[in-house]
Every structure is written in C-alpha cells, then in structure tokens.
Design an enzyme around this catalytic site. Structure first.
Site, mmCIF file in Angstrom:
data_model
loop_
_atom_site.group_PDB
_atom_site.id
_atom_site.type_symbol
_atom_site.label_atom_id
_atom_site.label_comp_id
_atom_site.label_asym_id
_atom_site.label_seq_id
_atom_site.Cartn_x
_atom_site.Cartn_y
_atom_site.Cartn_z
ATOM 1 N N HIS A 85 36.030 40.762 34.429
ATOM 2 C CA HIS A 85 37.631 40.944 34.505
ATOM 3 C C HIS A 85 38.403 39.802 34.468
ATOM 4 O O HIS A 85 39.463 39.869 34.472
ATOM 5 C CB HIS A 85 37.811 42.070 35.640
ATOM 6 C CG HIS A 85 37.117 43.479 35.595
ATOM 7 N ND1 HIS A 85 37.401 44.231 34.524
ATOM 8 C CD2 HIS A 85 36.510 43.985 36.537
ATOM 9 C CE1 HIS A 85 36.856 45.386 34.815
ATOM 10 N NE2 HIS A 85 36.269 45.120 35.711
ATOM 11 N N GLU A 111 29.118 49.844 43.825
ATOM 12 C CA GLU A 111 30.343 50.148 43.493
ATOM 13 C C GLU A 111 30.542 51.597 42.854
ATOM 14 O O GLU A 111 31.432 52.002 42.181
ATOM 15 C CB GLU A 111 31.165 49.210 42.649
ATOM 16 C CG GLU A 111 30.350 48.768 41.378
ATOM 17 C CD GLU A 111 31.278 47.758 40.811
ATOM 18 O OE1 GLU A 111 32.341 47.456 40.866
ATOM 19 O OE2 GLU A 111 30.524 47.492 39.371
ATOM 20 N N ASP A 118 36.400 50.296 43.170
ATOM 21 C CA ASP A 118 35.551 51.250 42.523
ATOM 22 C C ASP A 118 34.796 52.210 43.171
ATOM 23 O O ASP A 118 34.804 53.510 42.615
ATOM 24 C CB ASP A 118 34.557 50.370 41.477
ATOM 25 C CG ASP A 118 35.200 49.685 40.281
ATOM 26 O OD1 ASP A 118 35.864 50.425 39.480
ATOM 27 O OD2 ASP A 118 35.038 48.503 40.151
#
Length: 250
Positions: free
Chosen positions: A46, A147, A173
C-alpha cells in the site's frame, strides 16, 4: 554478520518501535533514524514506488543502522527474492489464508533445504564477513500477516511451520474480516489480538502489530508485543501539517 536486532530484542523481551513507511523516501529514513526509531517497514503493498525506490530505502536503512522489513505486494517468490537480495532482513506477506499459503511464503524466503530462494544477494551480502548462504536462513525473517479469518483459523498450523520467524497482526483487516466493518476497537479484534500474542509466545514466534495511532499503541506496549508500529509516515505528516497550519493562525 550484521546484528540481529529483532531476535536479540525478542530474547531480552525488549520492545522495538517500528516506523511504517508508505512514502518510501530514503531521506525520510535518515530522519527516522535520527529520531530514534528501532526498525522500519517498507510497504510495497500500500506504499509508493517500485524496485528502484525499494533499493534506495534499503541503502538508507543500512547507512542509518535500521533493520528493515519489506511488505511485498503479494505472495510472489520473485518479489520476495528481489527484496531479500536488495538487503531486507525481513519479508512481510499480506493476505495469508492457509497454512499452504504460509508454507509457500516461507519457501520463498529461505534457501534450500528449507526453501527455494534463488541465489543472488547482491546487496544482502554487504555486511557479511562469512558465508552468507549458510547463515542467511537463520538471519532472514519470514513474517506472514495474520489479517484474514483463514489465517486466524489456521493460526496453530502457521505458527508451527519451520521458518515462520515472526507474524504481523493487522487489526484493520481483521476487524473487517470478523465484523464486516472497520473497527479496530471491536471486542472480536481484541480477542483475536490476545489470542495471536498468546500463541506467538507458545510457539516462540516474534509478534509484530500495527497500531493506527498512539492511543491504540499504548496498551500494546503493556501487553508485551515484540515490535509495535505506530501509524505511518503519511499519517505523521498529515497530522503535523494540519497542526502546524492551525497553530500558525491561533
């Protein structure tokens, strides 16, 4: 062989604060080192930049004496090997669902006989006085992320895998997976968090956790996590920019 700050600190039950990078700018790493952070995560899932940015960040990290974890974009042996060859000590892998996913990840991180990592550590060998090949498996860190609900369900199997050195608990998440909403303070997330830390202790696996902010991080410090990341560089900059602008007008 370079100092293994992660394993030494875990052995001493000494907390490491992790600076989580999304801008992936080498100069920023120098500032982070000067500010006294213990280690960094270079986020290529990300975060900004590709391989060129990654190499620049790892070069800066080495110059500052900051051990680096790279979060790759996916469970891909090519991306994993490239980051390790460039000098990452640890590789973090997102979206692990099964023990088979975790095993494939570990095999990409480790050299034979445990794994299938290809030879070519062009920067990784720079700090080594001896034989990199025979010592690398004990120095590199395979860090699957916990996650997803699948990873949580297979937690014992994942932690029991040879070569799983650390796991990263991702509250954001996990909260979506368990509650259907983004709520890191949900009771389900707290229960999962406590389970992961307890199991890491049971299996002698290092435990890293991401905290969105200082308020979320403080109880994690008290709980005894090995590595705590507190926000991201983008979040720090955004908050400081807003506060500075506000202060200038009051």
């Amino acid at each position: 062989m370079p100092q293994d700050r992660f394993r030494q600190a875990a052995k001493e039950r000494r907390l490491l604060f992790n600076a989580w990078l999304t801008f992936n700018a080498p100069f920023l790493i120098e500032l982070i080192g000067e500010a006294g952070w213990d280690c960094i995560t270079i986020d290529q899932q990300h975060g900004l930049g590709g391989n060129e940015a990654l190499v620049g960040c790892l070069t800066a990290a080495r110059a500052c004496g900051l051990p680096a974890i790279v979060r790759v974009a996916e469970n891909d042996a090519g991306l994993i090997g490239r980051a390790l060859d460039a000098g990452a000590q640890g590789i973090m892998c997102p979206l692990i669902e099964t023990v088979e996913d975790a095993d494939a990840f570990v095999r990409a991180v480790k050299f034979p006989p445990r794994g299938l990592r290809s030879w070519g550590p062009y920067r990784a060998r720079l700090d080594y006085d001896g034989d990199y090949f025979t010592t690398a498996n004990g120095f590199t860190i395979a860090c699957p992320q916990i996650e997803t609900k699948g990873a949580l369900d297979a937690l014992d199997e994942i932690l029991g895998l040879e070569g799983v050195d650390m796991v990263c608990f991702g509250p954001n998440d996990i909260s979506v997976a368990l509650t259907g909403r983004l709520d890191i303070w949900a009771p389900e997330v707290k229960e999962a968090r406590e389970l992961v830390l307890r199991k890491c202790r049971e299996f002698d696996v290092m435990a890293l956790i991401f905290a969105n902010d200082v308020d979320y991080a403080k109880p994690l410090v008290a709980e005894g996590w090995d590595v705590v990341a507190v926000g991201t560089d983008a979040g720090w900059f955004s908050k400081a920019a807003a506060e500075t602008r506000r202060a200038a007008t009051t």
